[in-house]
Structure formats: structure tokens, C-alpha cells
Write a protein that holds these residues in place. Structure first.
Motif, PDB file in Angstrom:
ATOM      1  N   VAL A  60       0.861  -1.182   0.000  1.00  0.00           N
ATOM      2  CA  VAL A  60       0.000   0.000   0.000  1.00  0.00           C
ATOM      3  C   VAL A  60       0.901   1.237   0.000  1.00  0.00           C
ATOM      4  CG1 VAL A  60      -1.807   1.239   1.251  1.00  0.00           C
ATOM      5  CG2 VAL A  60      -1.752  -1.262   1.298  1.00  0.00           C
ATOM      6  N   ASN A  61       0.559   2.218  -0.805  1.00  0.00           N
ATOM      7  CA  ASN A  61       1.345   3.452  -0.908  1.00  0.00           C
ATOM      8  C   ASN A  61       2.818   3.163  -1.231  1.00  0.00           C
ATOM      9  OD1 ASN A  61      -1.008   4.781  -0.013  1.00  0.00           O
ATOM     10  ND2 ASN A  61      -0.356   4.683   2.123  1.00  0.00           N
ATOM     11  N   ARG A  82      -5.560  -3.674   4.146  1.00  0.00           N
ATOM     12  CA  ARG A  82      -4.984  -2.659   3.259  1.00  0.00           C
ATOM     13  C   ARG A  82      -5.684  -1.321   3.372  1.00  0.00           C
ATOM     14  NH1 ARG A  82      -5.176  -5.485  -2.477  1.00  0.00           N
ATOM     15  NH2 ARG A  82      -7.119  -6.246  -1.547  1.00  0.00           N
ATOM     16  N   GLU A  83      -6.985  -1.320   3.315  1.00  0.00           N
ATOM     17  CA  GLU A  83      -7.727  -0.055   3.337  1.00  0.00           C
ATOM     18  C   GLU A  83      -7.516   0.659   4.667  1.00  0.00           C
ATOM     19  OE1 GLU A  83     -10.601   2.810   4.346  1.00  0.00           O
ATOM     20  OE2 GLU A  83     -10.594   0.824   5.291  1.00  0.00           O
ATOM     21  N   GLN A  84      -7.620  -0.073   5.761  1.00  0.00           N
ATOM     22  CA  GLN A  84      -7.492   0.543   7.078  1.00  0.00           C
ATOM     23  C   GLN A  84      -6.102   1.119   7.303  1.00  0.00           C
ATOM     24  OE1 GLN A  84      -7.202  -2.046  10.559  1.00  0.00           O
ATOM     25  NE2 GLN A  84      -8.669  -0.732  11.646  1.00  0.00           N
ATOM     26  N   GLY A  86      -3.793   1.839   5.092  1.00  0.00           N
ATOM     27  CA  GLY A  86      -3.511   2.914   4.147  1.00  0.00           C
ATOM     28  C   GLY A  86      -4.160   4.222   4.556  1.00  0.00           C
ATOM     29  N   ARG A  87      -5.329   4.118   5.168  1.00  0.00           N
ATOM     30  CA  ARG A  87      -6.046   5.325   5.608  1.00  0.00           C
ATOM     31  C   ARG A  87      -5.433   5.894   6.887  1.00  0.00           C
ATOM     32  NH1 ARG A  87      -9.993   4.650   8.914  1.00  0.00           N
ATOM     33  NH2 ARG A  87     -10.488   2.556   8.089  1.00  0.00           N
ATOM     34  N   VAL A  88      -5.053   5.019   7.813  1.00  0.00           N
ATOM     35  CA  VAL A  88      -4.512   5.473   9.091  1.00  0.00           C
ATOM     36  C   VAL A  88      -3.080   5.977   8.947  1.00  0.00           C
ATOM     37  CG1 VAL A  88      -3.910   4.730  11.435  1.00  0.00           C
ATOM     38  CG2 VAL A  88      -6.030   3.931  10.388  1.00  0.00           C
ATOM     39  N   PRO A  90      -1.309   7.251   5.941  1.00  0.00           N
ATOM     40  CA  PRO A  90      -1.265   7.619   4.514  1.00  0.00           C
ATOM     41  C   PRO A  90       0.109   8.021   4.016  1.00  0.00           C
ATOM     42  CG  PRO A  90      -2.228   9.396   5.810  1.00  0.00           C
ATOM     43  CD  PRO A  90      -2.075   8.236   6.734  1.00  0.00           C
ATOM     44  N   GLU A 248      -7.550   2.504  15.754  1.00  0.00           N
ATOM     45  CA  GLU A 248      -6.982   3.375  14.728  1.00  0.00           C
ATOM     46  C   GLU A 248      -6.376   4.636  15.333  1.00  0.00           C
ATOM     47  OE1 GLU A 248      -9.616   4.155  11.519  1.00  0.00           O
ATOM     48  OE2 GLU A 248      -9.986   2.031  11.087  1.00  0.00           O
ATOM     49  N   ALA A 252      -2.439   5.588  14.874  1.00  0.00           N
ATOM     50  CA  ALA A 252      -2.057   6.827  14.205  1.00  0.00           C
ATOM     51  C   ALA A 252      -1.168   7.688  15.102  1.00  0.00           C
ATOM     52  CB  ALA A 252      -3.301   7.588  13.781  1.00  0.00           C
TER      53      ALA A 252
END
Length: 256
Positions: A60-61, A82-84, A86-88, A90, A248, A252
Motif C-alpha cells: 500500500v502506498n 490494506r484499506e485501514q 492505508g487510511r490510518v 497515509p 486506529e 495513528a
């Protein structure tokens, strides 16, 4: 009559010994649960070959920096993170690799193989991000893998989700009447591996964890060379810890 009674008395002993032998022979089938994680290799975007075994996963990224390696839990489809992640996170590249025998990866899992594979993954990520700090997240079984990596490679930040002191002690808590502490070959002695680790550590634990006993996580925390940041999620259980609202936020903040 006496011989017959002695024979009957020996049956429970023989039965107990038989169950112990069965546990010893089948232990890796009981420990590792890859059945529901299998995917086609075409669905992955990362591959690494080691000693004839091809490991697959996801990135991811990929163009970002300060990479993070994620080692998942038993029976976990790591691509679902992946989504979680990648969002937390970025601003970071995130590598999620399926253990051998899991996802699209070849081979069969064992402690020695997972440890060696994890170091190879770390080295590959380091080659893709030369000079950059690498952080590691390990969840449940993955906390054991992450702990080993942190004992062998520079890990900037270490996140342990639902971790344990050793797999042997966890197994003993689930099979109390059998000597599984002495039977288990794949021991994942995380407490021992992390005694010398001095980097920042965050432990995230579930208040209703039905898999990892609270005492096992407590022993790991006590063994750490540096006091960790401990996040308690009282309403979460072993399977919902990653979806708890506090998860999350804690991740973060720790990874800033």
C-alpha cells in the motif's frame, strides 16, 4: 480378576498418553490455520522468493517512505487490512505479506520458516527503502513474528496487537490437563526475544480476549526492556480488536 482390574485401570492412562501423542503429531495443524486465507497469486502485487518458496503479499502506498511491515494473525486475510492501514498511515509504504502456506504463498508454515521468511521480507523492504527507518506491526500470531524480527533487525517502532509471552504458555492455557508446554515445538518465545529491545513499543490488548490470556500479555509487558505504551480496549475481543474505535486512533498517534 486382578489382572482384569489392572487392565481396566490402565485404560485411562493409555488414553491420556494417546491424546498427548496425537497432540504432538498434529500440533502444526492445530496451530496454523491457513485454510480460509488462500487467494490466487494474480490478486497480489508483491512477491519474494526464498529457497524455492515464493511468498506473496500486497504493498500500500508504494511510493511513500518510512515503511511499515504488517504480520497478521492466524487465519487472517492480511489483504483485508490494506484499506485501514492505508487510511490510518497515509504517508507510509505498508507491506502486508502472507505467511508461507497462507494467501497465495507457497510452502508449509513452521516457526523456523516464518521467522526466516520475515527477516527476508524485512531485508527486501530495506533494499526498496535504503536508509529509511522501518516499523513493524504484529497481530496475535504475528506479534510473535514481529518480536523475533525486532530482536534481529533495527525496528524503529514496534506495535504488538493481542500479543503473548510465548505460544507454549497460550497453548497450555487452552489444554490445561495435557503437558502441551513441553509438547509444543513452535514456541514463539516473544518475551525472551524482546528483553533486549529498546525501541518504542505499543501493546494493544483486548479486554475480552478469548484467545490470548490476560496473564500471557501481562508477562510479555513485564519482560520488555523498555516500558511500552499500553492501550486497553475493554470492549474488544480477540477478533474485534482491530475494528475497535480506539485501535486506529492509538495506531495513528504512535506512528507519528
Amino acid at each position: 480378576m486382578r489382572k482384569q482390574l489392572l487392565g481396566w485401570a490402565a485404560l485411562p492412562v493409555l488414553g491420556y498418553a494417546g491424546i498427548c501423542a496425537w497432540l504432538f503429531a498434529k500440533q502444526r495443524e492445530l496451530i496454523y490455520l491457513p485454510q480460509d486465507t488462500r487467494v490466487d497469486a494474480a490478486q497480489t502485487d508483491f512477491a519474494l522468493e526464498r529457497e524455492g518458496v515464493r511468498l506473496h503479499g500486497w504493498v500500500v502506498n508504494p511510493a511513500q517512505h518510512e515503511p511499515v511491515i504488517y504480520f497478521g494473525g492466524n487465519a487472517e486475510r492480511v489483504e483485508n487490512r490494506r484499506e485501514q492501514l492505508g487510511r490510518v498511515l497515509p504517508g507510509r509504504s505498508i507491506y502486508l505479506i502472507a505467511y508461507r502456506g497462507y494467501g497465495a504463498s507457497d510452502g508449509a508454515p513452521s516457526e523456523a520458516a516464518l521467522f526466516a521468511d520475515a527477516l527476508a521480507v524485512y531485508d527486501e523492504v530495506q533494499s526498496r527503502h535504503p536508509g529509511e527507518a522501518i516499523s513493524v506491526i504484529g497481530s496475535s500470531l504475528g506479534s510473535g513474528v514481529a518480536s523475533y524480527v525486532a530482536s534481529k533487525r533495527p525496528v524503529a517502532r514496534l506495535v504488538l496487537v493481542a500479543p503473548f509471552d510465548s505460544l507454549a504458555s497460550v497453548a497450555q492455557s487452552h489444554y490445561r490437563i495435557f503437558p502441551v508446554r513441553w509438547i509444543v515445538k513452535d514456541r514463539f518465545e516473544s518475551a525472551g526475544y524482546l528483553r533486549g529491545y529498546q525501541g518504542p513499543v505499543m501493546v494493544i490488548r483486548a479486554g475480552r480476549d478469548q484467545v490470548i490470556p490476560a496473564a500471557s500479555t501481562g508477562r510479555l509487558i513485564s519482560a520488555l526492556g523498555r516500558p511500552p505504551e499500553v492501550i486497553e480496549l475493554p470492549k474488544a475481543d480477540h477478533n474485534t480488536i482491530g475494528t475497535d474505535p480506539g485501535f486506529e486512533q492509538a495506531l495513528a498517534q504512535f506512528m507519528l
